[in-house]
Design a protein around this motif. Structure first.
Motif, short mmCIF file in Angstrom:
data_model
loop_
_atom_site.label_atom_id
_atom_site.label_comp_id
_atom_site.label_asym_id
_atom_site.label_seq_id
_atom_site.Cartn_x
_atom_site.Cartn_y
_atom_site.Cartn_z
N VAL A 77 0.84 -1.20 0.00
CA VAL A 77 0.00 0.00 0.00
C VAL A 77 0.87 1.25 0.00
O VAL A 77 0.62 2.21 -0.75
CB VAL A 77 -0.95 0.00 1.21
CG1 VAL A 77 -1.66 1.34 1.34
CG2 VAL A 77 -1.96 -1.12 1.09
N ALA A 78 1.92 1.26 0.83
CA ALA A 78 2.81 2.42 0.91
C ALA A 78 3.48 2.69 -0.43
O ALA A 78 3.56 3.84 -0.89
CB ALA A 78 3.85 2.21 2.00
N ALA A 79 3.99 1.64 -1.08
CA ALA A 79 4.65 1.81 -2.38
C ALA A 79 3.69 2.35 -3.42
O ALA A 79 4.04 3.24 -4.21
CB ALA A 79 5.25 0.47 -2.83
N LEU A 80 2.46 1.85 -3.42
CA LEU A 80 1.46 2.32 -4.39
C LEU A 80 1.13 3.79 -4.17
O LEU A 80 1.07 4.58 -5.12
CB LEU A 80 0.20 1.46 -4.29
CG LEU A 80 0.30 0.02 -4.79
CD1 LEU A 80 -0.98 -0.75 -4.47
CD2 LEU A 80 0.56 0.00 -6.30
N ILE A 81 0.89 4.17 -2.92
CA ILE A 81 0.51 5.55 -2.62
C ILE A 81 1.65 6.51 -2.94
O ILE A 81 1.45 7.55 -3.59
CB ILE A 81 0.11 5.67 -1.13
CG1 ILE A 81 -1.21 4.94 -0.87
CG2 ILE A 81 -0.01 7.15 -0.73
CD1 ILE A 81 -1.61 4.92 0.58
N ILE A 82 2.86 6.18 -2.50
CA ILE A 82 4.00 7.08 -2.69
C ILE A 82 4.32 7.27 -4.17
O ILE A 82 4.50 8.40 -4.64
CB ILE A 82 5.22 6.54 -1.93
CG1 ILE A 82 4.98 6.64 -0.41
CG2 ILE A 82 6.48 7.30 -2.32
CD1 ILE A 82 6.02 5.93 0.42
N HIS A 83 4.38 6.18 -4.91
CA HIS A 83 4.79 6.30 -6.31
C HIS A 83 3.67 6.85 -7.20
O HIS A 83 3.94 7.59 -8.15
CB HIS A 83 5.30 4.95 -6.81
CG HIS A 83 6.64 4.61 -6.26
ND1 HIS A 83 7.82 4.85 -6.94
CD2 HIS A 83 7.01 4.07 -5.07
CE1 HIS A 83 8.84 4.48 -6.19
NE2 HIS A 83 8.38 4.00 -5.05
N ALA A 84 2.43 6.53 -6.88
CA ALA A 84 1.32 7.10 -7.64
C ALA A 84 1.21 8.61 -7.39
O ALA A 84 0.87 9.38 -8.30
CB ALA A 84 0.00 6.41 -7.27
N GLY A 85 1.51 9.03 -6.17
CA GLY A 85 1.35 10.43 -5.81
C GLY A 85 2.52 11.32 -6.19
O GLY A 85 2.33 12.52 -6.44
N PHE A 86 3.74 10.76 -6.23
CA PHE A 86 4.91 11.61 -6.38
C PHE A 86 5.79 11.32 -7.58
O PHE A 86 6.76 12.04 -7.82
CB PHE A 86 5.76 11.53 -5.10
CG PHE A 86 5.06 12.03 -3.88
CD1 PHE A 86 4.88 13.38 -3.66
CD2 PHE A 86 4.57 11.14 -2.93
CE1 PHE A 86 4.22 13.85 -2.54
CE2 PHE A 86 3.91 11.59 -1.80
CZ PHE A 86 3.73 12.95 -1.61
#
Length: 211
Positions: A77-86
């Motif tokens: 979840v963290a990897a998805l959120i961070i990379h999708a957002g930034f």
């Protein structure tokens, strides 16, 4: 005598301050350079750059979160959120990167609103503002911060009409609390401070921090 609404000398450029190469949209250095001057934000994300090439892949972030104690689900979840957002704002290309990678040298472009302002626009750590915000929301003697106090801080830092910033700040705060997971429910000020330059990641993972 001209009166200024603030202490102008505080805002004058220091010779020790890292300077952008070609204007404020560029980073002080290209990725993390051993022995060079790197910003706190660059040091923060370099932990996840496993091969130290200045590029962070989603798998790098997943592995990094696993190494500091997160489970498979939360790391994903963290990897998805961070990379999708930034990814788009930090990779520096007109079109989004198809692999959702991050560039260490451009991480300051991912600074969002509704945060504590402990990073400045170049990614440098602002000690005075960190102390101010911490003392504002923590109880005396201002050495620890509880989860509830952190939630109050999130509400206090919210900018109007900034849903991305609200979400990003809440995600970062929750991830910090889960990572530190204090037995008495109170996070130490120095532990929170060490998140900003990434040193806490090396401590938790047992990896050696680059010099």
């Amino acid at each position: 005598m001209t009166l200024l609404p603030f202490d102008f000398h505080i805002y004058q450029t220091s010779s020790s301050m890292p300077r952008p190469k070609d204007g404020p949209s560029s980073a002080p250095s290209s990725g993390y350079k051993s022995g060079a001057e790197n910003t706190a934000l660059q040091k923060h994300v370099t932990f996840f750059d496993r091969d130290m090439d200045g590029i962070i892949w989603p798998l790098d972030t997943f592995v990094g979160f696993r190494s500091i104690g997160f489970g498979i689900f939360l790391s994903t979840v963290a990897a998805l959120i961070i990379h999708a957002g930034f990814s788009w704002v930090t990779f520096g290309t007109l079109l989004p990167d198809p692999f959702f990678r991050l560039k260490v040298e451009n991480m300051h472009r991912g600074k969002h609103g509704s945060d504590s302002e402990s990073y400045n626009h170049l990614g440098e750590f602002n000690t005075q503002h960190f102390d101010y915000i911490f003392n504002l929301y923590s109880s005396e003697p201002h050495t620890h911060l509880t989860f509830q106090e952190g939630v109050r801080m999130l509400h206090g830092n919210r900018n109007p009409y900034d849903p991305f910033g609200w979400f990003a700040a809440a995600f970062e705060w929750l991830a910090t609390y889960l990572m530190l997971w204090p037995a008495d429910g109170r996070m130490k000020k120095e532990d929170i401070r060490s998140v900003y330059n990434g040193s806490i990641f090396y401590k938790l993972s047992g990896r050696k921090m680059p010099s």
